[in-house]
Design an enzyme around this catalytic site. Sequence first.
Site, PDB file in Angstrom:
ATOM      1  N   ASP A  68       0.847  -1.194   0.000  1.00 26.87           N
ATOM      2  CA  ASP A  68       0.000   0.000   0.000  1.00 26.87           C
ATOM      3  C   ASP A  68       0.884   1.246   0.000  1.00 26.87           C
ATOM      4  O   ASP A  68       1.647   1.481   0.937  1.00 26.87           O
ATOM      5  CB  ASP A  68      -0.905  -0.006   1.234  1.00 26.87           C
ATOM      6  CG  ASP A  68      -1.845   1.184   1.218  1.00 26.87           C
ATOM      7  OD1 ASP A  68      -2.835   1.135   0.476  1.00 26.87           O
ATOM      8  OD2 ASP A  68      -1.591   2.166   1.951  1.00 26.87           O
ATOM      9  N   TYR A 107       3.151   9.870   0.727  1.00 28.44           N
ATOM     10  CA  TYR A 107       4.172   9.266   1.579  1.00 28.44           C
ATOM     11  C   TYR A 107       5.585   9.630   1.129  1.00 28.44           C
ATOM     12  O   TYR A 107       6.544   9.440   1.883  1.00 28.44           O
ATOM     13  CB  TYR A 107       4.023   7.737   1.595  1.00 28.44           C
ATOM     14  CG  TYR A 107       2.674   7.233   2.023  1.00 28.44           C
ATOM     15  CD1 TYR A 107       1.737   8.069   2.638  1.00 28.44           C
ATOM     16  CD2 TYR A 107       2.302   5.908   1.794  1.00 28.44           C
ATOM     17  CE1 TYR A 107       0.488   7.598   3.014  1.00 28.44           C
ATOM     18  CE2 TYR A 107       1.051   5.437   2.180  1.00 28.44           C
ATOM     19  CZ  TYR A 107       0.156   6.287   2.772  1.00 28.44           C
ATOM     20  OH  TYR A 107      -1.077   5.822   3.147  1.00 28.44           O
ATOM     21  N   LYS A 133      -2.364   6.017  -4.231  1.00 30.36           N
ATOM     22  CA  LYS A 133      -3.480   6.932  -3.975  1.00 30.36           C
ATOM     23  C   LYS A 133      -3.259   8.287  -4.625  1.00 30.36           C
ATOM     24  O   LYS A 133      -2.139   8.807  -4.635  1.00 30.36           O
ATOM     25  CB  LYS A 133      -3.678   7.122  -2.470  1.00 30.36           C
ATOM     26  CG  LYS A 133      -3.788   5.820  -1.697  1.00 30.36           C
ATOM     27  CD  LYS A 133      -3.945   6.063  -0.207  1.00 30.36           C
ATOM     28  CE  LYS A 133      -3.771   4.784   0.573  1.00 30.36           C
ATOM     29  NZ  LYS A 133      -2.364   4.348   0.640  1.00 30.36           N
ATOM     30  N   HIS A 160      -7.479   9.401  -2.327  1.00 28.35           N
ATOM     31  CA  HIS A 160      -6.988   9.362  -0.949  1.00 28.35           C
ATOM     32  C   HIS A 160      -7.975   9.958   0.052  1.00 28.35           C
ATOM     33  O   HIS A 160      -8.179   9.413   1.138  1.00 28.35           O
ATOM     34  CB  HIS A 160      -5.650  10.098  -0.873  1.00 28.35           C
ATOM     35  CG  HIS A 160      -4.770   9.637   0.229  1.00 28.35           C
ATOM     36  ND1 HIS A 160      -3.393   9.702   0.168  1.00 28.35           N
ATOM     37  CD2 HIS A 160      -5.041   9.095   1.444  1.00 28.35           C
ATOM     38  CE1 HIS A 160      -2.874   9.219   1.286  1.00 28.35           C
ATOM     39  NE2 HIS A 160      -3.849   8.850   2.075  1.00 28.35           N
TER      40      HIS A 160
END
Length: 283
Positions: free
Chosen positions: A35, A40, A69, A102
Amino acid sequence: MEKIPVLGLGTWKAAPGEVTEAVKVAIDAGYRHFDCAYLYHNESEVGAGIQCKIKEGAVQREDLFVVSKLWCTCHQKPLVRTACSKTLKALKLAYLDLYLVHWPMGFKPGKEDLPLNRSGMVILSNTDFLDTWEAMEDLVTAGLVRAIGVSNFNHQQLERLLNKPNLRFKPLTNQIECHPYLAQKNLISFCQSRDVSVTAYRPLGGSSGGADLMDDPVVQAIARRHLKSPAQADFDPVSGPEECDRHSQICHPSADSGEYPGRCRPQTSEGLGSCVSRGSSVP
């Protein structure tokens, strides 16, 4: 039809220099679900770990289920494909198995992940996630992603999307925070009633009154009773005994046993935490 692997490795807050090695170790340990997200800021390192194991012959691309996402600053329709392409380039992949919106709200486009006004408030865009979804559907048609879904959508937002006229592809999953401190029972029930799987993120996370979930006396007592670690005790059984064995028996106890009053029962997987998934199929 292929299924989402039940357990996944989440890469949020994975520090630079650590996540590549974590991905390689995870693949060696049997993880196949990863994931990721633009937010990130470590997708290139995740991709390096994946590519390393593919080159070694440990796995093939087809063995993996890679998720990413779309971030909130890219909700405008012309920005969606560009954002997806950047993620694919960072991960060094030709396609994603699953691409999620997201969050349901859009932010002002630009270089800042969190564009703020002078009062320190996030500057929202005037985008509608129904329009964003149409651009997500185009990604499926173009072959850049195999399936699409949402994250952090509430009941009303998900229902609005599912009732969208001329919906070409329904969301495969709704990825939400879910653990014993945040059971999300009503939302999970709604998702299941509309044939949308649920991916639980932070399944080992959360705190209540300053106490970490893994230190909770109830969790610890259940773990001792079943001769498991607190983390193992936090997961429900996901299938038969064979499945439990393949995942180091991170499967006890059952929520049906009553040991976790009010506990959530997510349908899919997620978490350098873990993610938990259950029996969802994608085209």
